[in-house]
Design a protein around this motif. Sequence first.
Motif, mmCIF file in Angstrom:
data_model
loop_
_atom_site.group_PDB
_atom_site.id
_atom_site.type_symbol
_atom_site.label_atom_id
_atom_site.label_comp_id
_atom_site.label_asym_id
_atom_site.label_seq_id
_atom_site.Cartn_x
_atom_site.Cartn_y
_atom_site.Cartn_z
ATOM 1 N N LEU A 1 55.492 25.706 49.491
ATOM 2 C CA LEU A 1 55.337 25.870 50.719
ATOM 3 C C LEU A 1 54.165 25.488 51.537
ATOM 4 N N PHE A 2 53.075 25.654 50.545
ATOM 5 C CA PHE A 2 51.591 25.097 51.196
ATOM 6 C C PHE A 2 51.719 23.633 50.991
ATOM 7 N N GLN A 3 52.355 23.004 50.145
ATOM 8 C CA GLN A 3 52.397 21.430 50.135
ATOM 9 C C GLN A 3 53.140 21.053 51.382
ATOM 10 N N GLN A 4 54.437 21.757 51.672
ATOM 11 C CA GLN A 4 55.237 21.402 52.713
ATOM 12 C C GLN A 4 54.458 21.390 54.163
ATOM 13 N N LYS A 5 53.772 22.397 54.204
ATOM 14 C CA LYS A 5 52.921 22.526 55.611
ATOM 15 C C LYS A 5 51.790 21.533 55.385
ATOM 16 N N LEU A 6 50.948 21.370 54.347
ATOM 17 C CA LEU A 6 50.121 20.406 54.472
ATOM 18 C C LEU A 6 50.814 18.854 54.652
ATOM 19 N N GLU A 7 51.782 18.673 54.201
ATOM 20 C CA GLU A 7 52.381 17.326 54.405
ATOM 21 C C GLU A 7 52.834 17.281 55.932
ATOM 22 N N LEU A 8 53.204 18.174 56.738
ATOM 23 C CA LEU A 8 53.423 18.395 58.047
ATOM 24 C C LEU A 8 52.346 18.263 58.921
ATOM 25 N N VAL A 9 51.135 18.880 58.272
ATOM 26 C CA VAL A 9 50.032 18.620 59.293
ATOM 27 C C VAL A 9 49.346 17.188 59.100
ATOM 28 N N ILE A 10 49.562 16.704 57.719
ATOM 29 C CA ILE A 10 48.952 15.415 57.789
ATOM 30 C C ILE A 10 50.113 14.215 58.498
ATOM 31 N N GLU A 11 51.406 14.455 58.511
ATOM 32 C CA GLU A 11 51.905 13.556 59.299
ATOM 33 C C GLU A 11 51.816 13.568 60.789
ATOM 34 N N LYS A 12 51.394 14.942 61.283
ATOM 35 C CA LYS A 12 51.175 15.082 62.729
ATOM 36 C C LYS A 12 49.870 14.442 63.051
ATOM 37 N N ALA A 13 48.727 14.377 62.096
ATOM 38 C CA ALA A 13 47.511 14.019 62.272
ATOM 39 C C ALA A 13 47.794 12.417 62.361
ATOM 40 N N TYR A 14 48.567 12.021 61.575
ATOM 41 C CA TYR A 14 48.819 10.357 61.200
ATOM 42 C C TYR A 14 49.362 9.956 62.721
#
Length: 96
Positions: free
Chosen positions: A17-30
């Motif tokens: 779950l943490f990994q998925q949240k982190l991936e979403l944050v990174i994608e949003k920032a990108y």
Amino acid sequence: MNIKEQIQKIDSLEFELFQQKLELVIEKAYLKGVQDGQKKYNYEPVLTKKDLMKIFQSSAATINRLVLRKGFPKLTTLAGKYPRDEVFEWIKNNSI
């Protein structure tokens, strides 16, 4: 399944779950970075007052006052021309 296995399973799920949240944050920032870059580099390296009016969403009178401010980036060799990258840096440094 014993307690130790259950705890490991929970830890594993929490990590996923943490990994998925982190991936979403990174994608949003990108995507935000791409969007900001497209706005900035959509302009020529040398801006006109008309460009400044679009960037600042302001009237000609407001831009005329703005460009007279001490420290606002100008090209000294070309009247009424402004270096794009320095203008965006000025905006970043002078925004609240």
